[in-house]
Design an enzyme around this catalytic site. Sequence first.
Site, short mmCIF file in Angstrom:
data_model
loop_
_atom_site.label_atom_id
_atom_site.label_comp_id
_atom_site.label_asym_id
_atom_site.label_seq_id
_atom_site.Cartn_x
_atom_site.Cartn_y
_atom_site.Cartn_z
N ALA A 105 0.76 -1.25 0.00
CA ALA A 105 0.00 0.00 0.00
C ALA A 105 0.79 1.31 0.00
CB ALA A 105 -0.95 0.00 1.19
N ALA A 106 1.98 1.35 0.62
CA ALA A 106 2.65 2.65 0.79
C ALA A 106 3.18 3.19 -0.55
CB ALA A 106 3.81 2.51 1.77
N GLY A 108 0.41 5.13 -0.46
CA GLY A 108 -1.00 5.10 -0.13
C GLY A 108 -1.95 5.82 -1.05
N ASN A 109 -1.47 6.30 -2.19
CA ASN A 109 -2.39 7.00 -3.09
C ASN A 109 -3.49 6.08 -3.63
OD1 ASN A 109 -1.31 9.50 -2.83
ND2 ASN A 109 -0.12 9.45 -4.74
N LYS A 110 -3.11 4.85 -3.93
CA LYS A 110 -4.15 3.93 -4.44
C LYS A 110 -5.07 3.49 -3.31
CE LYS A 110 -1.17 2.49 -8.23
NZ LYS A 110 0.13 2.98 -7.69
N ASP A 175 -0.04 -3.91 -6.25
CA ASP A 175 0.81 -2.95 -6.97
C ASP A 175 2.21 -3.12 -6.39
OD1 ASP A 175 1.27 -0.63 -8.65
OD2 ASP A 175 1.25 0.59 -6.84
N CYS A 232 4.60 0.06 -12.35
CA CYS A 232 5.03 1.27 -13.04
C CYS A 232 6.30 0.94 -13.82
CB CYS A 232 5.19 2.46 -12.11
SG CYS A 232 6.25 2.15 -10.69
#
Length: 316
Positions: A105-106, A108-110, A175, A232
């Site tokens: 998660a970090a 944390g935008n998603k 991600d 990415c």
Amino acid sequence: QTDDSRAALIPRYVRVNTACWTSEEAIQTFISRGYQLSGPFQSEQGFSRDGHIPNLLAFNPKTQFADDPLYKAGKIILQDKASCFPAHILAPPSRDDCVVIDATAAPGNKTSHLSALMGNKGKLFAFERDRKRYSTLQAMLSRAHCQNVETVNADFLTVSPADDRYRAVTHILLDPSCSGSGIVNRLDHLLEAEDENDDGQERLNKLAAFQLSMIRHAMKFPLVQRIVYSTCSIHATENEHVVRDVLKTEEALSGRFTLAPPKEVLPSWQRRGLAEEVDNPDYAASLVRCSPDEDATNGFFVSMFIRTDPDRKDNE
Ligand code: SAM
């Protein structure tokens, strides 16, 4: 093209945090400050609504928001367009009984995007194994007014799918760490510190093996219906090849999981996966790619696996 010249062509994307206010309210606020809805490249004060992602605005690349009170108050999130695709494609429903995992998660935008899509309802577990990045995650989620998120400082691979807390999970966002080779606009702090410029094949193979293990682990959750896998990276090794390998696993060959059809994976987006890098060229239409040179975003890749059991429960 250098990263700087490519970054100059990428609008400054701003996601309106719908946990706080609406896009209409945000747009009116920007207009009252002198911005014009004329498009991000018409002038330095120009901006527009994005054509693919709801609640995303595109400003001139020179616009600075890092010290903006709206950013500090969590009312806007500075997030590249492509990095909004995974949560949008996963599309968790806004329901009290919905349970979702963000496995990596970090910063944390998603996670905050997922939380906003869930309308701050249900439960969103956000895992992060790195202690320092976990602290950043907590700070970002608190700033973004996320109330349905429980953060866990743990390695997702050690999380038991049979655990009562996670048994009901239906949606997983993955991600994971990747080479970061698609990032030209570093403002999103997506990159991890480690050897970011080393794209040697050996390292890519190691990353791909780890990425595959994360997807296989996600498939073990008994009620999971949708798993979005994104990177990415621009390398097929971490993208199409990982998907190809997932489709050769027992979980896929047994018919339990398959690739989501193109209509469920941002169909309005033209650039799809590399057909020559998958076993069946038809699969490429289910995959989303973003090119840093041609799409005015960072380089990015998104795929979604769905459960194909006859009793598949979904978003309807
Ligand atoms: N999704 C994040 C966002 O949009 O803000 C970016 C995620 S970044 C690409 C990958 C993160 O996953 C890193 O913070 C890394 O420390 C974390 N990570 C890698 N492997 C993990 C694992 N096995 N379990 C939990 N977190 C992991």
